[in-house]
Design a protein around this motif. Structure first.
Motif, mmCIF file in Angstrom:
data_model
loop_
_atom_site.group_PDB
_atom_site.id
_atom_site.type_symbol
_atom_site.label_atom_id
_atom_site.label_comp_id
_atom_site.label_asym_id
_atom_site.label_seq_id
_atom_site.Cartn_x
_atom_site.Cartn_y
_atom_site.Cartn_z
ATOM 1 N N SER A 26 0.847 -1.178 0.000
ATOM 2 C CA SER A 26 0.000 0.000 0.000
ATOM 3 C C SER A 26 0.885 1.231 0.000
ATOM 4 O O SER A 26 2.011 1.192 0.494
ATOM 5 N N LEU A 56 -0.857 4.651 0.465
ATOM 6 C CA LEU A 56 -1.575 5.682 1.212
ATOM 7 C C LEU A 56 -1.370 5.576 2.723
ATOM 8 O O LEU A 56 -1.004 6.553 3.376
ATOM 9 N N TYR A 57 -1.611 4.407 3.287
ATOM 10 C CA TYR A 57 -1.504 4.276 4.744
ATOM 11 C C TYR A 57 -0.073 4.459 5.241
ATOM 12 O O TYR A 57 0.148 5.205 6.203
#
Length: 124
Positions: A56, A58-59
């Motif tokens: 990922s 974004l996180y």
């Protein structure tokens, strides 16, 4: 009214998160924290001494910045506050989406219910 709901939800979530031992869902939280720190430190999503597949962006970007700038202890508190705010924003989205369809009072009820979902406790 939705701004007050987001504010109250954020404060309650942050206060609850500060009572939790972090990380509490290992190894996910530790992995994302390390990925985020490496993202903000050297621009790569990597773990020290290990090859990683893309999980990922974004996180890790969200929580990596406070951890990189403020260090482990203060960075954890800032990341928890940021997570509480981001998760509480769901109330504003639900309200704005629902208001044209069901009117302001029912949209506010829907927004309130959206932040009362038990699964939101993972935002800590």
């Amino acid at each position: 009214m939705p701004v007050a709901l987001v504010s109250v939800s954020t404060v309650v979530r942050f206060a609850t998160a500060r009572k939790l031992d972090a990380p509490w869902i290992a190894p996910d939280e530790t992995i994302y924290a390390l990925l985020g720190r490496s993202l903000w430190s050297d621009g790569s999503l990597s773990l020290p001494g290990a090859e990683t597949a893309f999980v990922s962006l974004l996180y890790p970007a969200l929580i990596g910045l406070p951890l990189t700038l403020l260090g482990p202890s203060a960075g954890l508190a800032a990341a928890q506050a940021l997570q509480a705010l981001v998760m509480s924003f769901v109330a504003l989205v639900v309200y704005l989406w629902g208001r044209p369809v069901m009117g302001a009072p029912w949209a506010f009820v829907a927004a309130t219910l959206s932040v009362l979902i038990p699964g939101m406790s993972y935002s800590g």
